[in-house]
Design a protein around this motif. Sequence first.
Motif, mmCIF file in Angstrom:
data_model
loop_
_atom_site.group_PDB
_atom_site.id
_atom_site.type_symbol
_atom_site.label_atom_id
_atom_site.label_comp_id
_atom_site.label_asym_id
_atom_site.label_seq_id
_atom_site.Cartn_x
_atom_site.Cartn_y
_atom_site.Cartn_z
ATOM 1 N N ALA A 55 -0.334 0.625 0.666
ATOM 2 C CA ALA A 55 1.027 1.092 0.334
ATOM 3 C C ALA A 55 1.788 0.011 -0.432
ATOM 4 C CB ALA A 55 1.761 1.495 1.615
ATOM 5 N N ASP A 56 1.605 -1.265 -0.054
ATOM 6 C CA ASP A 56 2.240 -2.366 -0.807
ATOM 7 C C ASP A 56 1.797 -2.315 -2.263
ATOM 8 O OD1 ASP A 56 3.391 -3.335 1.492
ATOM 9 O OD2 ASP A 56 1.915 -4.947 1.802
ATOM 10 N N PHE A 57 0.492 -2.125 -2.454
ATOM 11 C CA PHE A 57 -0.055 -2.099 -3.816
ATOM 12 C C PHE A 57 0.578 -0.947 -4.609
ATOM 13 C CE2 PHE A 57 -2.900 -0.577 -7.097
ATOM 14 C CZ PHE A 57 -3.216 -1.746 -7.770
ATOM 15 N N ALA A 58 0.643 0.224 -3.980
ATOM 16 C CA ALA A 58 1.195 1.403 -4.669
ATOM 17 C C ALA A 58 2.654 1.159 -5.049
ATOM 18 C CB ALA A 58 1.067 2.634 -3.780
ATOM 19 N N GLU A 59 3.382 0.534 -4.137
ATOM 20 C CA GLU A 59 4.801 0.257 -4.388
ATOM 21 C C GLU A 59 4.966 -0.748 -5.533
ATOM 22 O OE1 GLU A 59 7.385 0.810 -0.519
ATOM 23 O OE2 GLU A 59 6.965 -1.304 -0.905
ATOM 24 N N GLN A 60 4.232 -1.859 -5.405
ATOM 25 C CA GLN A 60 4.384 -2.945 -6.389
ATOM 26 C C GLN A 60 3.922 -2.544 -7.781
ATOM 27 O OE1 GLN A 60 2.169 -5.931 -4.294
ATOM 28 N NE2 GLN A 60 3.791 -6.145 -2.765
ATOM 29 N N ASN A 61 2.944 -1.638 -7.844
ATOM 30 C CA ASN A 61 2.397 -1.255 -9.158
ATOM 31 C C ASN A 61 2.942 0.084 -9.656
ATOM 32 O OD1 ASN A 61 0.175 -3.383 -9.916
ATOM 33 N ND2 ASN A 61 0.091 -3.053 -7.706
ATOM 34 N N HIS A 62 3.971 0.576 -8.994
ATOM 35 C CA HIS A 62 4.632 1.822 -9.417
ATOM 36 C C HIS A 62 3.636 2.967 -9.607
ATOM 37 C CE1 HIS A 62 8.080 -0.753 -9.833
ATOM 38 N NE2 HIS A 62 7.361 -1.547 -10.597
ATOM 39 N N ILE A 63 2.796 3.147 -8.584
ATOM 40 C CA ILE A 63 1.794 4.225 -8.633
ATOM 41 C C ILE A 63 2.526 5.569 -8.468
ATOM 42 C CG2 ILE A 63 -0.200 5.218 -7.430
ATOM 43 C CD1 ILE A 63 -0.846 2.551 -8.873
ATOM 44 N N ASP A 64 2.213 6.514 -9.360
ATOM 45 C CA ASP A 64 2.887 7.825 -9.301
ATOM 46 C C ASP A 64 2.212 8.768 -8.309
ATOM 47 O OD1 ASP A 64 4.905 7.596 -11.578
ATOM 48 O OD2 ASP A 64 3.036 6.924 -12.519
ATOM 49 N N LEU A 65 0.895 8.609 -8.137
ATOM 50 C CA LEU A 65 0.168 9.483 -7.206
ATOM 51 C C LEU A 65 -1.006 8.714 -6.604
ATOM 52 C CD1 LEU A 65 -0.494 12.357 -6.035
ATOM 53 C CD2 LEU A 65 -2.031 12.640 -7.994
ATOM 54 N N THR A 66 -1.124 8.773 -5.287
ATOM 55 C CA THR A 66 -2.291 8.203 -4.608
ATOM 56 C C THR A 66 -3.122 9.353 -4.042
ATOM 57 O OG1 THR A 66 -1.139 6.153 -4.069
ATOM 58 C CG2 THR A 66 -3.066 6.692 -2.713
ATOM 59 N N VAL A 67 -4.433 9.289 -4.261
ATOM 60 C CA VAL A 67 -5.341 10.322 -3.754
ATOM 61 C C VAL A 67 -6.276 9.646 -2.746
ATOM 62 C CG1 VAL A 67 -7.109 12.016 -4.376
ATOM 63 C CG2 VAL A 67 -5.237 11.510 -5.985
ATOM 64 N N VAL A 68 -6.267 10.143 -1.510
ATOM 65 C CA VAL A 68 -7.092 9.523 -0.459
ATOM 66 C C VAL A 68 -8.443 10.230 -0.405
ATOM 67 C CG1 VAL A 68 -7.172 8.808 1.956
ATOM 68 C CG2 VAL A 68 -4.944 9.143 0.833
ATOM 69 N N GLY A 69 -9.536 9.463 -0.532
ATOM 70 C CA GLY A 69 -10.878 10.044 -0.501
ATOM 71 C C GLY A 69 -11.396 10.299 0.896
ATOM 72 N N PRO A 70 -11.679 9.265 1.685
ATOM 73 C CA PRO A 70 -12.376 9.454 2.968
ATOM 74 C C PRO A 70 -11.504 9.859 4.148
ATOM 75 C CG PRO A 70 -12.316 7.119 2.357
ATOM 76 C CD PRO A 70 -11.489 7.849 1.351
ATOM 77 N N GLU A 71 -12.167 10.324 5.214
ATOM 78 C CA GLU A 71 -11.442 10.835 6.378
ATOM 79 C C GLU A 71 -10.844 9.740 7.261
ATOM 80 O OE1 GLU A 71 -14.587 11.145 5.671
ATOM 81 O OE2 GLU A 71 -15.905 10.780 7.387
ATOM 82 N N ALA A 72 -11.512 8.563 7.318
ATOM 83 C CA ALA A 72 -11.045 7.559 8.294
ATOM 84 C C ALA A 72 -9.585 7.135 8.049
ATOM 85 C CB ALA A 72 -11.988 6.364 8.321
ATOM 86 N N PRO A 73 -9.213 6.757 6.817
ATOM 87 C CA PRO A 73 -7.801 6.394 6.630
ATOM 88 C C PRO A 73 -6.842 7.566 6.851
ATOM 89 C CG PRO A 73 -8.996 6.298 4.527
ATOM 90 C CD PRO A 73 -10.016 6.487 5.599
ATOM 91 N N LEU A 74 -7.297 8.787 6.571
ATOM 92 C CA LEU A 74 -6.429 9.954 6.819
ATOM 93 C C LEU A 74 -6.162 10.082 8.316
ATOM 94 C CD1 LEU A 74 -8.116 12.450 4.342
ATOM 95 C CD2 LEU A 74 -5.801 11.520 4.133
ATOM 96 N N CYS A 75 -7.237 9.942 9.110
ATOM 97 C CA CYS A 75 -7.073 10.060 10.559
ATOM 98 C C CYS A 75 -6.298 8.869 11.127
ATOM 99 C CB CYS A 75 -8.445 10.188 11.234
ATOM 100 S SG CYS A 75 -9.245 11.761 10.834
ATOM 101 N N ASP A 76 -6.319 7.747 10.411
ATOM 102 C CA ASP A 76 -5.558 6.573 10.861
ATOM 103 C C ASP A 76 -4.087 6.631 10.423
ATOM 104 O OD1 ASP A 76 -7.750 5.530 12.065
ATOM 105 O OD2 ASP A 76 -8.243 4.114 10.467
ATOM 106 N N GLY A 77 -3.741 7.603 9.582
ATOM 107 C CA GLY A 77 -2.337 7.776 9.216
ATOM 108 C C GLY A 77 -1.919 7.136 7.907
ATOM 109 N N VAL A 78 -2.840 6.991 6.964
ATOM 110 C CA VAL A 78 -2.452 6.380 5.682
ATOM 111 C C VAL A 78 -1.384 7.209 4.965
ATOM 112 C CG1 VAL A 78 -4.268 7.439 4.231
ATOM 113 C CG2 VAL A 78 -3.359 5.198 3.642
ATOM 114 N N VAL A 79 -1.473 8.517 5.114
ATOM 115 C CA VAL A 79 -0.508 9.387 4.421
ATOM 116 C C VAL A 79 0.900 9.199 4.999
ATOM 117 C CG1 VAL A 79 0.125 11.833 4.179
ATOM 118 C CG2 VAL A 79 -2.178 11.054 3.574
ATOM 119 N N ASP A 80 0.985 9.087 6.315
ATOM 120 C CA ASP A 80 2.287 8.864 6.968
ATOM 121 C C ASP A 80 2.881 7.542 6.476
ATOM 122 O OD1 ASP A 80 1.856 10.828 9.737
ATOM 123 O OD2 ASP A 80 0.122 10.150 8.603
#
Length: 427
Positions: A55-80
Amino acid sequence: MKVLVIGSGGREHALVWKLKQSSQVEKVYCAPGNAGIAADAECVDIGVGELEKLADFAEQNHIDLTVVGPEAPLCDGVVDCFRNRNLTVFGPAKEAAQLEGSKDFAKAFMLKYNIPTAKAATFESEVPAAEYVKKEFASGAKGIVIKADGLAAGKGVLVADNEADALAFLHGCFDGAFGAAGAKVLVEECLYGEEASILALCDGKTIVPLVSSQDHKRVGDGDTGLNTGGMGAYSPAPVVNDKVWEKINTRILAPFLKGVQAEKLDFRGVIFVGIMVCDGEPKVLEFNVRFGDPEIQPVLRRFDGDWFDVLDKVARGRLAEADLVWSEDPAVSVVLASGGYPGSYQKGFEISGLAEAAATGAVVFHAGTAFKDGKIVNAGGRVLGVSARGKTIAEAIEKAYEAVDKISFEGGFCRRDIGAKALKYNK
Ligand code: AMP
Ligand code: GLY
């Protein structure tokens, strides 16, 4: 637009490859990526489990869209984590990701919303589970399926055709073979038929399926040997004919959306429904909350629209406005794996023939590859996904294997029958 893709497999390479083709996309980053992704995106050295750093990287680099591939970070709450910082992200929130993260949660959801699936019972200790297994065999079941409740990297399921194997696997689950993931176990009725993969985009208001596909889970030709993450896939899957599609839409996808809304789940991503078509009746084997790998490879080979626009609209809750443009031409992706996979295998062998394979017109997606002394080497179980599109499924298969045969590395192997099941429908 700047896009960040999280992950490092063949799925993420296919996503990066398609996103890059969008006229709206100026730059694609991938964390952490692999040797092939590095040719299409800037790889960033952040692991998929480092949620705050991502999330720091996305913020600092002004990312317009992040797409999450694997299930583990999704289940760990990366989207939240991203949404708490007002970052736009494609993927379900942690609570919704339980549809993959807990098979018990998924089963209860299916039952509540009348989604056809196999009969199952959940157990938290071995003795009653073993008794249930024995009772099922005693009353004539030809097989039984044992599933560890939590994420187990694809290894937590056994389809057993005898009681001894079922009981041994059950014992392993409760004995810690899958850690906490096996503390709860589902014992499920075994379904017989032909499998297919349905990937559907969902933003909580609308649900839209992509074209159908079919994986090849077993390591050996003719569906023999151990289960793997998937040895190849093709699209479309002819078993999903118009009648089956109609049932999938009305009995599975529509109730799924109803359930997401009723349970107030924040689901802005893809639901991957693994189905078994039993005498023309689709039944759900599992939900995953991410794109199937390798399924997404042939599916994206058939997509002729703006993939960034579609995923961005899903992430923003505007899926109804998205335009999905598909080619009629079938596509196939054949996985090249390291010798010994899905068991232990050696890494670090140079891969030759990649340029020659690409020169045939195939697209080679990298999964487990890395750079070593300036060369591309195998670095995982599944190494490459060699994909081709053709006017017919037979032509797509031929083109894919033409490219496969240009590539070699010590121990590398593939199945030679990817797509063969589709051919029988053309006779
Ligand atoms: P899952 O992780 O639940 O999809 O299970 C992995 C694989 O096990 C599926 O892709 C199927 O090949 C098989 N499988 C799962 N559930 C069943 C079932 N109820 N009957 C037959 N095969 C199953
Ligand atoms: N190919 C099956 C999966 O992605 O789970």
